[in-house]
Scaffold this motif. Structure first.
Motif, PDB file in Angstrom:
ATOM      1  N   ARG A 312       5.168 -12.897  17.332  1.00 30.10           N
ATOM      2  CA  ARG A 312       6.016 -13.415  18.399  1.00 30.10           C
ATOM      3  C   ARG A 312       6.493 -14.828  18.059  1.00 30.10           C
ATOM      4  NH1 ARG A 312       2.683 -11.640  23.913  1.00 30.10           N
ATOM      5  NH2 ARG A 312       3.082  -9.387  23.771  1.00 30.10           N
ATOM      6  N   ALA A 313       5.605 -15.641  17.502  1.00 28.78           N
ATOM      7  CA  ALA A 313       5.988 -17.002  17.132  1.00 28.78           C
ATOM      8  C   ALA A 313       7.120 -16.993  16.111  1.00 28.78           C
ATOM      9  CB  ALA A 313       4.772 -17.750  16.582  1.00 28.78           C
ATOM     10  N   ILE A 314       7.005 -16.115  15.115  1.00 24.59           N
ATOM     11  CA  ILE A 314       8.044 -16.010  14.091  1.00 24.59           C
ATOM     12  C   ILE A 314       9.355 -15.564  14.727  1.00 24.59           C
ATOM     13  CG2 ILE A 314       8.748 -14.755  12.015  1.00 24.59           C
ATOM     14  CD1 ILE A 314       5.745 -14.655  11.260  1.00 24.59           C
ATOM     15  N   SER A 315       9.290 -14.558  15.592  1.00 22.34           N
ATOM     16  CA  SER A 315      10.490 -14.045  16.245  1.00 22.34           C
ATOM     17  C   SER A 315      11.154 -15.116  17.097  1.00 22.34           C
ATOM     18  CB  SER A 315      10.131 -12.833  17.115  1.00 22.34           C
ATOM     19  OG  SER A 315       9.614 -11.783  16.340  1.00 22.34           O
ATOM     20  N   LEU A 316      10.345 -15.901  17.787  1.00 17.82           N
ATOM     21  CA  LEU A 316      10.878 -16.941  18.666  1.00 17.82           C
ATOM     22  C   LEU A 316      11.489 -18.100  17.879  1.00 17.82           C
ATOM     23  CD1 LEU A 316       7.970 -16.887  21.234  1.00 17.82           C
ATOM     24  CD2 LEU A 316      10.386 -16.498  21.818  1.00 17.82           C
ATOM     25  N   ALA A 317      11.055 -18.289  16.649  1.00 15.12           N
ATOM     26  CA  ALA A 317      11.591 -19.379  15.831  1.00 15.12           C
ATOM     27  C   ALA A 317      12.873 -18.994  15.109  1.00 15.12           C
ATOM     28  CB  ALA A 317      10.543 -19.837  14.818  1.00 15.12           C
ATOM     29  N   VAL A 318      13.118 -17.709  14.923  1.00 12.98           N
ATOM     30  CA  VAL A 318      14.324 -17.253  14.238  1.00 12.98           C
ATOM     31  C   VAL A 318      15.501 -17.282  15.213  1.00 12.98           C
ATOM     32  CG1 VAL A 318      15.453 -15.297  13.116  1.00 12.98           C
ATOM     33  CG2 VAL A 318      13.074 -15.839  12.582  1.00 12.98           C
ATOM     34  N   ASP A 319      16.584 -17.882  14.807  1.00  9.41           N
ATOM     35  CA  ASP A 319      17.784 -18.001  15.636  1.00  9.41           C
ATOM     36  C   ASP A 319      18.862 -17.069  15.096  1.00  9.41           C
ATOM     37  OD1 ASP A 319      19.955 -18.699  17.145  1.00  9.41           O
ATOM     38  OD2 ASP A 319      19.764 -20.861  16.845  1.00  9.41           O
ATOM     39  N   LEU A 320      18.925 -15.858  15.655  1.00  6.64           N
ATOM     40  CA  LEU A 320      19.921 -14.885  15.213  1.00  6.64           C
ATOM     41  C   LEU A 320      21.331 -15.308  15.603  1.00  6.64           C
ATOM     42  CD1 LEU A 320      18.076 -11.528  16.023  1.00  6.64           C
ATOM     43  CD2 LEU A 320      18.366 -12.608  13.789  1.00  6.64           C
ATOM     44  N   ARG A 365       5.802 -22.481  19.277  1.00  4.84           N
ATOM     45  CA  ARG A 365       4.640 -23.322  18.970  1.00  4.84           C
ATOM     46  C   ARG A 365       3.436 -22.910  19.810  1.00  4.84           C
ATOM     47  NH1 ARG A 365       8.946 -27.279  18.969  1.00  4.84           N
ATOM     48  NH2 ARG A 365       9.352 -27.950  16.806  1.00  4.84           N
ATOM     49  N   GLU A 366       3.672 -22.533  21.071  1.00  5.27           N
ATOM     50  CA  GLU A 366       2.567 -22.081  21.927  1.00  5.27           C
ATOM     51  C   GLU A 366       1.924 -20.825  21.354  1.00  5.27           C
ATOM     52  OE1 GLU A 366       3.753 -21.589  25.970  1.00  5.27           O
ATOM     53  OE2 GLU A 366       4.644 -23.598  26.130  1.00  5.27           O
ATOM     54  N   TYR A 367       2.739 -19.925  20.836  1.00  2.00           N
ATOM     55  CA  TYR A 367       2.185 -18.688  20.268  1.00  2.00           C
ATOM     56  C   TYR A 367       1.505 -18.945  18.925  1.00  2.00           C
ATOM     57  CZ  TYR A 367       3.549 -15.365  23.817  1.00  2.00           C
ATOM     58  OH  TYR A 367       3.614 -14.665  24.980  1.00  2.00           O
ATOM     59  N   LEU A 368       1.954 -19.943  18.207  1.00  5.12           N
ATOM     60  CA  LEU A 368       1.237 -20.310  16.984  1.00  5.12           C
ATOM     61  C   LEU A 368      -0.176 -20.800  17.310  1.00  5.12           C
ATOM     62  CD1 LEU A 368       3.779 -22.125  14.625  1.00  5.12           C
ATOM     63  CD2 LEU A 368       2.516 -20.016  14.167  1.00  5.12           C
ATOM     64  N   GLY A 372      -3.892 -19.063  16.271  1.00  5.31           N
ATOM     65  CA  GLY A 372      -4.889 -19.818  15.514  1.00  5.31           C
ATOM     66  C   GLY A 372      -4.297 -20.717  14.463  1.00  5.31           C
ATOM     67  N   TYR A 373      -2.968 -20.969  14.541  1.00  6.18           N
ATOM     68  CA  TYR A 373      -2.302 -21.812  13.550  1.00  6.18           C
ATOM     69  C   TYR A 373      -1.478 -22.892  14.252  1.00  6.18           C
ATOM     70  CZ  TYR A 373      -3.280 -17.657  10.677  1.00  6.18           C
ATOM     71  OH  TYR A 373      -3.874 -16.590  10.044  1.00  6.18           O
ATOM     72  N   PRO A 374      -2.101 -23.845  14.936  1.00  7.60           N
ATOM     73  CA  PRO A 374      -1.336 -24.883  15.637  1.00  7.60           C
ATOM     74  C   PRO A 374      -0.429 -25.640  14.668  1.00  7.60           C
ATOM     75  CG  PRO A 374      -3.649 -25.510  15.418  1.00  7.60           C
ATOM     76  CD  PRO A 374      -3.564 -24.072  15.020  1.00  7.60           C
ATOM     77  N   ASN A 375       0.887 -25.652  15.032  1.00  5.58           N
ATOM     78  CA  ASN A 375       1.893 -26.307  14.177  1.00  5.58           C
ATOM     79  C   ASN A 375       1.921 -25.728  12.764  1.00  5.58           C
ATOM     80  OD1 ASN A 375       2.716 -28.196  16.210  1.00  5.58           O
ATOM     81  ND2 ASN A 375       0.833 -29.344  15.785  1.00  5.58           N
ATOM     82  N   GLY A 376       1.440 -24.492  12.634  1.00  4.19           N
ATOM     83  CA  GLY A 376       1.438 -23.824  11.340  1.00  4.19           C
ATOM     84  C   GLY A 376       0.278 -24.194  10.445  1.00  4.19           C
TER      85      GLY A 376
END
Length: 540
Positions: A312-320, A365-368, A372-376
């Motif tokens: 979800r974090a990856i999907s939310l960061a991608v700007d289609l 960022r919330e989903y990251l 378990g990966y805050p700020n990656g």
């Protein structure tokens, strides 16, 4: 595209309306009835004038008529793991009485026995047969227009594949309007007119007013194919493709988006005046872009809350939307779910609440954190693979920059398309992207991409597997179109959105440009044998 010039299926979409079917190797549309056990039975009658191409595979070198045995043999090849790697078995799996059991026995046998009968394949005569379905699967009749179910002669397969040579693919023998001449990988594919092609004619009815305005109905009733030879040129770079089209060396092309402004006004989307003066026409067709996760991958796959949160974090960061505006002149439709516009189950306004479609960097960022990966932090680079063709390198660079804004790193791999698909089929790629077109106009085809029995090397390249989803899919595929089935499609759509096995969606509008010297052209990727209807003005 290549296969469809040489081989033929039982049915084909109508050239005038690809949402309807018509007979191709059949003499008439199949009929159905319910047998005394309550099972749906389809009855077929083959054309008597359909013949295979001449080939040394036949005893006298002359092509023979297509028979019921050819149909059964061709379908059994889909079950033969040794012949097709099982990648197209999903089309007939769980469909025909006794077919799955037959495949299971052959999988364990030293050699595949094509002569063993299948209960649900009933031969009535050399030209008539019946197919008994395990369940009244709605899509079955549409599968019979897909190129994978093309009819091939057993003699040719055995002749060219003798001693394990597997040379049939390079020596195709079909029933189609064209015969194979030459194939130069990544350069050229050539076919010539089949001189013994049966009587077949250009469509006379069903043309829309738009088609008539383009003169597509003018060849009505004339015998096909029209041209003696077709040459399909392949280009690694877009610039020479565009130049050759401009210089009228090509009849038609799929317009590279980098050259959209060469052909159209980006604001009005109106074709360039110079091209219009030259008689250039265009056709627009949508296609779905997929950016998928491998759900079997140790890093991005899985169904725990942490794994779902990462996707979800990856999907939310991608700007289609940025990708659409930057590379497609804003021509694409960005939407939620795997069901493209125009089909049952596509969301109203293209949007579903809680779809996890970006851009929403704060929520990403919330989903990251949930992953378990805050700020990656602690998240290894994720390998992303796509085709090296066209604008993919620049698109990947943009997506890489978008993901980096929340601390997600990707390592891009650009591959030739066959290598990409091969690695995806072997489940070696964690994160990947490619385009895909619906095989037939029903959302069941799109939802099948997430049905677990279709996992790689089948059409479910994300290897998504949810028992609840599978149960709904198995129920929906038996339902006739209507509100109840649409509701089922929507529930499946929303489950996929929640689990986020892919980033989406983006429906590209592909623009096909047609030079004036190419007549009768109505390009479509759902019906690749349309080239038999094409003519050319020899004076130009």
């Amino acid at each position: 595209m290549a296969v469809s010039q040489i081989y033929e299926t039982l049915l084909q979409p109508k050239y005038t309306n690809p949402n309807e079917l018509e007979p191709l190797l059949l003499a008439e549309m199949p009929t159905s009835y319910t047998d005394d056990q309550g099972r749906k039975v389809w009855k077929f009658k083959l054309r008597e004038d359909a013949r295979f191409h001449d080939s040394p595979a036949f005893s006298d070198g002359k092509g023979r008529p297509v028979t019921t045995d050819d149909v059964f043999f061709s379908w059994k090849r889909l079950a033969d793991q040794r012949a097709s790697n099982g990648k197209n078995w999903w089309l007939l799996k769980d469909t025909i009485v006794g077919f799955d059991e037959y495949k299971a026995r052959q999988d364990q046998a030293p050699e595949f026995n094509y002569d063993e009968p299948v209960e649900g394949l009933r031969k009535l005569s050399d030209t008539e047969f019946e197919v008994v379905l395990t369940e009244p699967v709605y899509r079955f009749i549409w599968v019979l227009q897909m190129f994978q179910t093309s009819i091939v002669p057993r003699e040719a397969v055995e002749y060219y594949n003798a001693d394990g040579q597997k040379l049939f693919s390079g020596n195709p023998v079909g029933t189609g309007p064209f015969r194979f001449v030459e194939w130069r990988p990544k350069q050229l594919f050539i076919v010539e007119r089949n001189p013994d092609y049966r009587e077949a004619y250009y469509p006379s009815e069903g043309w829309s007013s738009e088609d008539r305005s383009r003169g597509l109905d003018k060849a009505a009733g004339q015998r096909i194919p029209f041209v003696d030879r077709l040459e399909f040129a392949m280009y690694v770079e877009d610039n020479p493709l565009w130049l050759d089209f401009e210089n009228e060396k090509l009849g038609y092309i799929e317009l590279p988006y980098d050259f959209f402004e060469n052909a159209f006004n980006p604001r009005t989307k109106r074709m360039d005046r110079g091209l219009r003066r030259k008689g250039v026409e265009y056709v627009v067709e949508p296609q779905l872009d997929f950016i998928s996760f491998n759900m079997d991958d140790e890093l991005v796959g899985g169904y725990t809350p942490e794994k779902i949160a990462l996707r979800r974090a990856i999907s939310l960061a991608v700007d289609l939307n940025e990708i659409n505006d930057s590379f497609y002149a804003g021509l694409c439709t960005v939407y939620d779910g795997p069901i493209p516009p125009g089909l049952d189950g596509h969301p109203e306004g293209h949007s579903v609440e809680n779809s996890y479609r970006g851009p929403n960097l704060e929520l990403a960022r919330e989903y990251l954190v949930k992953a378990g990966y805050p700020n990656g932090e602690g998240l290894p680079p994720i390998r992303f693979a796509t085709s090296r063709s066209g604008i993919n390198a620049r698109q990947t660079a943009m997506m890489k920059r978008q993901l980096a804004e929340v601390g997600i790193r990707i390592e891009e791999t650009l591959l030739d398309f066959p290598d990409l698909i091969s690695q995806v089929n072997r489940r070696e790629v964690p994160f990947f992207g490619f385009a895909w077109s619906s095989d037939y106009p029903d959302a069941e085809n799109n939802l099948a991409l997430f049905y677990s029995p279709n996992a790689s090397p089948g059409s479910n390249h994300s290897n998504y597997s949810r028992s609840e989803y599978d149960e709904m899919y198995e129920q929906a595929r038996l339902m006739e179109p209507g509100p109840e089935r649409t509701a089922m499609y929507e529930a499946m759509r929303d489950m996929i959105l929640s689990d986020a096995p892919y980033v989406g969606s983006l429906a590209r509008n592909r623009y096909f440009l047609i030079n004036e010297h190419m007549d009768n052209a109505k390009p479509t990727q759902r019906f690749w044998s349309w080239f038999k209807y094409v003519d050319t003005d020899q004076d130009e």
